[in-house]
Design a protein around this motif. Structure first.
Motif, mmCIF file in Angstrom:
data_model
loop_
_atom_site.group_PDB
_atom_site.id
_atom_site.type_symbol
_atom_site.label_atom_id
_atom_site.label_comp_id
_atom_site.label_asym_id
_atom_site.label_seq_id
_atom_site.Cartn_x
_atom_site.Cartn_y
_atom_site.Cartn_z
ATOM 1 N N TYR A 1 0.830 -1.208 0.000
ATOM 2 C CA TYR A 1 0.000 0.000 0.000
ATOM 3 C C TYR A 1 0.863 1.256 0.000
ATOM 4 O O TYR A 1 2.040 1.210 0.346
ATOM 5 N N TYR B 1 -3.881 1.925 -3.621
ATOM 6 C CA TYR B 1 -3.254 1.047 -4.610
ATOM 7 C C TYR B 1 -1.921 1.630 -5.072
ATOM 8 O O TYR B 1 -1.812 2.841 -5.319
ATOM 9 N N LYS C 1 -5.596 -4.576 -9.503
ATOM 10 C CA LYS C 1 -6.846 -3.805 -9.521
ATOM 11 C C LYS C 1 -7.903 -4.538 -10.350
ATOM 12 O O LYS C 1 -9.069 -4.652 -9.939
#
Length: 748
Positions: free
Chosen positions: A336, A393, A410
């Protein structure tokens, strides 16, 4: 040359090439090997966790029918490598594997202290019960929770400041503590035991004083060969390791264990082959496990959902004689976009046997804490957990400051969310019901390095058009042989039915162990290289023949398909591979090619990714939790075989269900002994615990990772499953359980 890769077999759901021999019983596993004049060995384990052996009474066992010998530290043949390892003038190792029958010390409960050798297995088992030992018992330490203050930095990290196990700080240390919006939680995972279908087994045979052959359940043929050569101080080429078939393994075959050396000692003593197979109970104490771990995660974020800081601390247990470490904190460092990340890893030596890597080693443990904390933070922020992850992301590796080779996580998240019906998930926990049952949805992300090692493959083409490829790699269940046949078929232009892939022998060209999700990347790349080398030789022969019609043609002018070589601009001008060999008068055409990773691993960050979604139902009165639906989606490059890859993902989901709901070793700290030591007390998931698992692959190649575009899936199949289930249970009930497994008593 026309590129036929991915054209015919790659990606198809091809049946396993060894499926028939396995289901019909024709495949022979290590314990099924029969050699002339073979003896059987059974190990006797200690009944204390720490101390010294005062006396071993073997008289009754030695007098029992069929007994050939009873070996222990006082009379067993000495292992030359053990003596050297203990020499006072040598550098002290960072721990070392347990040296069976080396001295009178006891380091863990059920440590092998004696080996009974008999002419039948039944007689060996009977005599083993007659061996009695007395001890000078010392106070043992096996209570993890009460000794976490004794955890230490691993020696490897102490010696090397740049080691990956050292404390890590990006941005400000422990920055979450000063933020207004934060969570701080502790998570506990108990030890989980390896329980593959096939028990650990070995047949050891000294063909001469310095020539050893073993039929062994191992994931590392070459690693095992080297280990035994070092132990016995004999040339490595004098050690032959055979592991043609392996009946499942999750990391327990990545280490040489005491039972293996015990069998070799027994064979040396008797001068005849010895077969030794562990019992199911001994599998719990003698061949490693996922280590008990404590973790703490602190996390802060802005009101709109941007993570500002993460601190992740972990303690994993190890034995008192050997330091075992794993990458528990790796996912936290790179997954992250948090500008501030702190990680601290410690190990806690206890009077137990050494842990070992277990599917998703370290990362599965770390992901439970990290992905649970993500869910907790999202709840505090009142943001959907999927949206929260998408907000944070990463488009670049924040740890290494490198671009990803490829990353389609994703896409995987969105595909999986649609399949599970994520839109049905209520924001308020405990509000969705199906009759009496509370219903909830959860997700968890997983990642593992897209590793690739050095591997060599020998390929031989015969005049009948058949191809045999050989490599020392093993197959612990993922369908290695099948994948290699598919890769060879596409790269060589030969039908899969014409190709045989032989594996599991140290007589074949070397390969890495089957672990770390790297076999297809490593061995598959070598299969591709060998296929190309064969085509180049065929092309040279064809173009060098004045009468063939190929005279003067270049390699790129040729097409290789259906066992034939033809001209791109004149498809009617063709020769079969068999014709070329016949024209040259060759009985066979052989190549041996090595493949290894290059500089791309310094220029890019390479990972595989997964995301798991779970639907659960919880009964509020009984606390029973059921996983009613699972969706597992992987971004693992180009998928070689949709069927076997799907099997891997389903198997990983089953393991994750066990991790979340049923599995956990329980230690009786009074005696330092596990009370969960069989399938009656230690519960692995069965069909009733496992719902249909929908598997989705992004299926986009990563040619930076490997020439075939493939990346590993073995580990990511289970990394992230347990937190997905835990998060779903929270969504169903509003109860956050941070200690696995989540059993009914924790939900009532």
């Amino acid at each position: 040359m026309k590129d036929y890769f991915f054209q015919d077999t790659i990606g198809k759901p091809m049946d396993r090439v060894d499926g028939r021999v396995k289901v019909t019983g024709a495949a022979k596993y290590s314990a099924e090997i029969e050699l002339p004049n073979m003896a059987h060995g059974v190990l006797v384990g200690s009944t204390i966790a720490k101390g010294r052996i005062k006396n071993i009474d073997t008289k009754a066992a030695e007098r029992a029918p069929g007994v050939l010998a009873v070996l222990h530290y006082q009379n067993a043949p000495k292992v030359p490598g053990y003596v050297q390892a203990a020499h006072p003038t040598e550098p002290k190792p960072i721990g070392q594997p347990h040296r069976v029958f080396y001295d009178d010390k006891v380091y863990f409960n059920d440590q092998p202290i004696a080996l009974v050798l008999a002419d039948t297995l039944e007689r060996a088992h009977y005599a083993a019960k007659l061996v009695k030992a007395s001890y000078e018992e010392e106070k043992h330490t096996t209570n993890f929770a009460k000794n976490t203050d004794k955890a230490i930095l691993p020696t490897a990290a102490k010696r090397n400041p740049r080691h990956g196990l050292n404390d890590y700080v990006r941005g400000k240390e422990d920055a979450y503590k000063n933020e207004p919006l934060k969570i701080e939680s502790e998570y506990v995972i108990p030890s989980e035991m390896h329980n593959p279908m096939e028990l650990q087994a070995i047949v050891a045979h000294w063909e001469a004083d310095d020539k050893l052959t073993v039929y062994d359940k191992t994931q590392a043929v070459i690693g095992t060969q080297n280990a035994f050569a070092r132990e016995w101080k004999i040339p490595v080429e004098n050690v032959k390791v055979i592991a043609t078939y392996v009946g499942g393994a999750f990391g327990n075959g990545l280490h040489t264990w005491p039972h293996e050396t015990a069998a070799i000692i027994g064979a040396k003593k008797l001068g005849r082959p010895v077969k030794l197979m562990l019992t199911r109970e001994q599998m719990f104490t003698m061949v490693g496990y996922r280590p008990h771990a404590w973790q703490k995660v602190g996390m802060s974020a802005t009101p709109d959902g941007k993570i500002t800081a993460i601190t992740h601390e972990a303690i994993g247990q190890t034995s008192s004689y050997e330091e075992f470490t794993e990458s528990t904190l790796q996912q936290t460092r790179m997954m992250y976009t948090s500008p501030n990340v702190t990680t601290r890893y410690r190990i806690l030596p206890l009077d137990i046997s050494t842990p070992i890597w277990m599917r998703g080693p370290g990362e599965a443990t770390g992901a439970f804490a990290l992905e649970s904390a993500l869910d907790e933070m999202a709840h505090v922020l009142k943001i959907d957990p999927l949206e929260f992850r998408l907000k944070n992301y990463t488009e670049r590796d924040p740890e290494k400051n490198l671009p990803w080779s490829t990353k389609f996580l994703k896409e995987a998240m969105l595909m999986g969310a649609e399949k599970i019906g994520w839109s049905n998930r209520p924001m308020q926990p405990g509000t969705l019901r199906d009759g009496e049952w509370q219903v909830g949805y959860g997700m968890g992300v997983g990642t593992f390095g897209a590793h690739r090692g050095r591997a060599t493959v020998k390929a031989t083409l015969y005049p009948d058009g058949k191809v045999v490829m050989q490599c020392a790699t093993t197959d612990i269940g993922p369908g290695t042989g099948t994948a290699m046949v598919q890769i060879a078929a596409d790269n060589l232009g030969v039908a899969p039915e014409q190709i045989t892939f032989e594996l599991g022998s140290s007589l074949f060209p070397p390969s890495p162990s089957q672990g770390g999700s790297a076999t297809v990347a490593s061995v598959g790349s070598a299969v591709r290289a060998a296929s190309i080398a064969l085509k180049q030789k065929l092309a040279s022969m064809a173009t060098g023949n004045a009468d063939s019609g190929f005279r003067g043609a270049k390699f790129e002018d040729l097409t290789f398909q259906n066992g034939q070589v033809s001209l791109n601009n004149s498809p009617g001008t063709k020769l079969t591979y068999s014709d070329i060999l016949k024209q040259q008068g060759l009985p066979e055409l052989e190549v041996t090619e090595e493949s290894k990773p290059g500089e791309e691993r310094q220029k890019y960050s390479l990972y595989s990714y997964s995301v798991h979604f779970a639907e659960v139902k919880v009964h509020p009165l009984t606390g029973q939790a059921r996983v009613t639906k699972m969706v597992s989606c992987a971004d693992a490059g180009k998928i070689v075989n949709m069927k076997t890859a799907g099997n891997q993902m389903i198997g990983g989901a089953v393991g994750g269900i066990g991790m979340a709901l049923t599995e956990g070793a329980v230690m009786d700290v009074r005696f330092g002994r596990y009370v969960t030591k069989d399938f009656a007390e230690y519960h692995v998931p069965v069909h009733a615990d496992t719902p249909p698992v929908d598997v989705i692959f992004v299926d986009k190649p990563d040619f930076i990772s490997t020439p075939m575009g493939t990346k590993g899936i073995g580990e990511i199949a289970t990394i992230g499953v347990a937190p997905a289930i835990a998060n779903a249970i929270f969504n169903a009930t509003g109860k956050r359980v941070r200690e696995l497994p989540i059993t009914p008593d924790k939900l009532i």
